[in-house]
Design a protein around this motif. Structure first.
Motif, PDB file in Angstrom:
ATOM      1  N   ASP A 124    -109.159   8.456 -18.109  1.00 66.46           N
ATOM      2  CA  ASP A 124    -110.151   8.632 -17.069  1.00 66.46           C
ATOM      3  C   ASP A 124    -110.606  10.078 -16.990  1.00 66.46           C
ATOM      4  O   ASP A 124    -111.140  10.514 -15.995  1.00 66.46           O
ATOM      5  CB  ASP A 124    -109.608   8.149 -15.723  1.00 66.46           C
ATOM      6  CG  ASP A 124    -109.481   6.636 -15.739  1.00 66.46           C
ATOM      7  OD1 ASP A 124    -110.089   6.016 -16.611  1.00 66.46           O
ATOM      8  OD2 ASP A 124    -108.783   6.092 -14.893  1.00 66.46           O
ATOM      9  N   GLU A 149    -111.133  -2.697 -18.651  1.00 69.12           N
ATOM     10  CA  GLU A 149    -111.665  -1.371 -18.927  1.00 69.12           C
ATOM     11  C   GLU A 149    -111.547  -0.946 -20.394  1.00 69.12           C
ATOM     12  O   GLU A 149    -112.515  -0.533 -21.004  1.00 69.12           O
ATOM     13  CB  GLU A 149    -110.966  -0.338 -18.032  1.00 69.12           C
ATOM     14  CG  GLU A 149    -111.587   1.043 -18.138  1.00 69.12           C
ATOM     15  CD  GLU A 149    -110.893   2.065 -17.264  1.00 69.12           C
ATOM     16  OE1 GLU A 149    -109.739   1.837 -16.872  1.00 69.12           O
ATOM     17  OE2 GLU A 149    -111.511   3.100 -16.982  1.00 69.12           O
ATOM     18  N   TYR A 150    -110.351  -1.021 -20.947  1.00 68.08           N
ATOM     19  CA  TYR A 150    -110.164  -0.618 -22.344  1.00 68.08           C
ATOM     20  C   TYR A 150    -108.916  -1.303 -22.866  1.00 68.08           C
ATOM     21  O   TYR A 150    -108.447  -2.254 -22.231  1.00 68.08           O
ATOM     22  CB  TYR A 150    -110.106   0.916 -22.484  1.00 68.08           C
ATOM     23  CG  TYR A 150    -108.983   1.611 -21.745  1.00 68.08           C
ATOM     24  CD1 TYR A 150    -109.072   1.877 -20.396  1.00 68.08           C
ATOM     25  CD2 TYR A 150    -107.833   2.017 -22.423  1.00 68.08           C
ATOM     26  CE1 TYR A 150    -108.042   2.523 -19.722  1.00 68.08           C
ATOM     27  CE2 TYR A 150    -106.809   2.676 -21.759  1.00 68.08           C
ATOM     28  CZ  TYR A 150    -106.912   2.920 -20.410  1.00 68.08           C
ATOM     29  OH  TYR A 150    -105.902   3.563 -19.743  1.00 68.08           O
ATOM     30  N   GLN A 152    -103.153  -2.285 -13.725  1.00 66.73           N
ATOM     31  CA  GLN A 152    -103.663  -1.932 -15.052  1.00 66.73           C
ATOM     32  C   GLN A 152    -102.608  -1.170 -15.846  1.00 66.73           C
ATOM     33  O   GLN A 152    -101.900  -0.326 -15.310  1.00 66.73           O
ATOM     34  CB  GLN A 152    -104.926  -1.070 -14.920  1.00 66.73           C
ATOM     35  CG  GLN A 152    -105.583  -0.824 -16.273  1.00 66.73           C
ATOM     36  CD  GLN A 152    -106.781   0.118 -16.235  1.00 66.73           C
ATOM     37  OE1 GLN A 152    -106.628   1.316 -16.433  1.00 66.73           O
ATOM     38  NE2 GLN A 152    -107.965  -0.420 -15.979  1.00 66.73           N
ATOM     39  N   GLU A 162    -101.433   1.731 -13.294  1.00 65.95           N
ATOM     40  CA  GLU A 162    -102.226   2.209 -12.172  1.00 65.95           C
ATOM     41  C   GLU A 162    -102.570   1.007 -11.321  1.00 65.95           C
ATOM     42  O   GLU A 162    -102.583  -0.131 -11.802  1.00 65.95           O
ATOM     43  CB  GLU A 162    -103.494   2.945 -12.635  1.00 65.95           C
ATOM     44  CG  GLU A 162    -104.639   2.057 -13.056  1.00 65.95           C
ATOM     45  CD  GLU A 162    -105.913   2.834 -13.405  1.00 65.95           C
ATOM     46  OE1 GLU A 162    -105.950   3.464 -14.477  1.00 65.95           O
ATOM     47  OE2 GLU A 162    -106.875   2.789 -12.642  1.00 65.95           O
TER      48      GLU A 162
HETATM   49 CA    CA Z   1    -107.786   3.319 -15.839  1.00 61.68          CA
END
Ligand code: CA
Ligand code: FEO
Ligand code: CA
Ligand code: CA
Length: 637
Positions: free
Chosen positions: A6, A141-142, A593, A575
């Protein structure tokens, strides 16, 4: 390469003021004692009476929990938390529901109809106004390629790239309450995945622009895929807005020198995800415009499984964390968004038209199909006296002219960073989520931290860049003058995260209640409770100035008293992100996550369980967590 996903590296070389330089007078006030000090300060009139909409009485009815370093979810007494919809679960496409495989041997085609990796922003869409059945729409997200593939990134193949692309994007799943639990409804006509190869239409001023045209899309109107989808907002007309965040990690320029535009947008020599090795689209030397086609807010209609998702370019290009909507008194949409990147900006888009009702055979989502394509984009300037101004990014106004490199409005939105540099916007400390109080007009935004060094270089201070010493993060708030479309505002801080036991004054914080650091997710619930979620990176957690704060967590803030109380702690190295509730407030869904994340962001495939076995005792998997009260009551009350 140790990195925090991030945190894009600094690429803002403008001489614009940063939030530190305008914060100093107010900071003296905050350090005297948070809200109590604020009440006596010059900023007090703005926030007097900004308490909750719930009226008198305590908002928080649960017993605080302590910090935790355990590999599990902890919630207060009287609550239950259950994981569903973990990475690799089939989403429920009829006739195509490949089961989870613990050895990571699922194919790319399997992954395209399973839950993606790294769950993030999430929203609940009630079916038939129900609090027991609905759709969950969420971001992936990834990926952690070390966990995603048997053998990780060794023997890197086109199939592995395809699988990684299929694990990105957005998922829509149908869920139903069964007794005190919830589960996926499978098959479901709504089940759908959007991945890095799903066609997206382009809307707004960059659609058809010369900078958006590629060999595969000479019209510049259709982009394959969305990626690094981080946070999300739900529109009043029933759609889902998702932010394309750190898209720079996917493109490789190779040995060519970046031009000024590429440099401003952080284009690198090599791509961390290595898609360019098997998918030429991500080779920015060969296809330079492909890079311009990411970094947008995308709009998805989860209720219409046949709808085409759209990238809304009028909202500007950025490393978008997400997008959040307010409504002006006359019914126009105002979309706030921030760019989670060191020293980048906060934006606000005001729609030209009013939100249309459903009718004429159209759902409300369909009736507002072009609402976010027309309006005015602004960028925020925060001033030292507690005022601020929204600066319009309009072609032809001020410095945004042809002579300065902006041919038209399309180029202004594609080059929103350069346009904001020219306008004198304020550089921020990685703005993450926002939350909007539609009644009081307050907008909250987490500034998660701005340290790329962290606790590895104790105590997280970057001597070479003293401005980059906001290790703990904070939450700012503002209120636009008049209405959400106001061009001026007043701003201050809600809270500075930290721990009073730290030596550095700026790492002590001013929390009234339980300790936390690195705020990221935010959600304002129907009772007015502000839920705060944290994202300390695996390379920083439980060390240095974060040593007493434990694993990432979720807390609740009662804005009428300023108290912040810890509600949930997550498993090791995850997270906590994303929060949404059923209309009755009795179920909350959040996302966990990257449980077991490694400090390098890529797991060793030989040791998938080095840090975590959450949630099901095997390979660590991002998942949605259902939170219920044993007595069926409202969450947090
Ligand atoms: Ca993240
Ligand atoms: Fe993807 Fe800024 O969090
Ligand atoms: Ca985030
Ligand atoms: Ca974050």
């Amino acid at each position: 390469m140790a990195k925090d996903f991030d945190t894009m590296e600094d690429s803002n070389c403008s001489s614009n003021a940063d939030i530190h330089s305008v914060s100093d007078p107010a900071r003296r006030v905050w350090l005297q004692g948070g809200l109590a000090a604020l009440a006596g300060s010059a900023l007090a009139p703005l926030f007097a009476g900004c308490a909750t909409t719930a009226g008198a009485g305590p908002l928080l009815g649960f017993k605080a929990i302590p910090v935790s370093t355990a590999d599990t979810i902890v919630v207060p007494e009287g609550y239950v938390a259950t994981a569903i919809a973990a990475w690799g679960e089939p989403i429920g496409v009829a006739g195509n529901m490949p089961a989870w495989r613990e050895d990571a041997s699922a194919s790319a085609a399997d992954q395209a109809v399973q839950m993606g990796m790294h769950h993030d922003g999430i929203h609940f869409y009630a079916l038939a106004d129900s609090s027991t059945r609905g759709l969950l729409t969420m971001n992936h997200e990834y990926v952690d390629d070390g966990l995603l593939h048997a053998g990780g990134m060794a023997n890197w193949t086109a199939e592995k790239v395809k699988k990684a692309q299929a694990a990105h994007g957005v998922a829509v799943v149908e869920v139903e309450r069964k007794g005190e639990g919830w589960d996926l409804v499978r098959p479901s006509a709504y089940a759908r995945r959007f991945t890095a190869s799903t066609p997206f239409a382009l809307g707004g001023p960059a659609a058809g622009h010369s900078m958006m045209k590629t060999a595969a899309d000479p019209a510049g109107r259709t982009v394959l895929g969305t990626l690094n989808n981080c946070a999300s907002g739900k529109t009043p007309w029933g759609t889902y807005l998702s932010g394309e965040e750190n898209f720079a990690y996917y493109f490789a320029l190779g040995e060519a020198l970046p031009d000024a535009h590429q440099k401003r947008w952080g284009l690198r020599k090599t791509a961390f995800f290595r898609w360019n090795e098997h998918d030429e689209r991500f080779d920015a030397a060969k296809h330079p415009n492909e890079y311009n086609r990411f970094g947008w807010v995308v709009e998805i209609d989860p209720m219409d499984p046949k709808s085409t998702p759209v990238k809304r370019t009028a909202l500007g290009r950025a490393a978008h964390e997400g997008a959040w909507i307010a409504v002006t008194k006359d019914g126009r949409a105002v979309v706030y968004s921030g760019e989670d990147s060191r020293f980048e900006y906060i934006y606000k888009f005001v729609s030209r038209d009013r939100i249309a009702p459903a009718g004429g055979g159209l759902t409300q989502a369909q009736a507002n199909r072009e609402l976010l394509d027309h309006g005015t984009l602004h960028v925020a300037r925060f001033d030292a006296d507690g005022s601020g101004r929204w600066l319009p990014l309009v072609h032809g106004q001020g410095p945004l002219t042809v002579a300065n490199g902006f041919a038209d409005q399309g180029e202004v939105v594609i080059k929103a960073r350069q346009a904001s540099d020219a306008l004198g916007a304020t550089k921020m400390d990685r703005p993450e989520w926002l939350a909007i109080d539609q009644q009081s007009g307050e907008v909250f935004c987490t500034l998660t931290n701005n340290s790329s060094r962290g606790a590895k270089d104790q105590p997280g201070v970057d001597a070479a860049n003293p401005r980059a010493n906001n290790v703990m993060g904070n939450i700012i708030r503002w209120k636009d003058d008049g209405d959400f479309d106001g061009v001026t505002m007043r701003w201050s801080h809600l809270v500075l995260a930290g721990d009073p036991a730290n030596a550095r004054p700026e790492a002590k914080g001013n929390i009234n209640g339980d300790l936390f650091a690195c705020p990221d997710g935010l959600m304002l619930d129907a009772r007015g409770v502000l839920w705060i979620q944290t994202d300390m990176h695996a390379s920083q957690m439980n060390q240095g100035e974060l040593v007493r704060i434990g694993n990432n967590q979720m807390l609740a803030c009662d804005r009428s008293t300023g108290e912040i109380r810890r509600f949930l702690t997550g498993p090791v190295n995850c997270e906590i992100t994303g929060a949404t509730q059923t209309p009755d407030g009795a179920t909350m869904f959040i996302n966990i996550q990257h449980p077991g994340e490694t400090p390098s962001d890529c797991s060793d495939p030989a040791e998938p369980n080095k840090f975590s076995k959450w949630p099901h005792g095997g390979r660590p998997r991002s998942a949605t967590v259902v939170i219920r009260r044993k007595d069926g009551g409202v969450i947090g009350a």
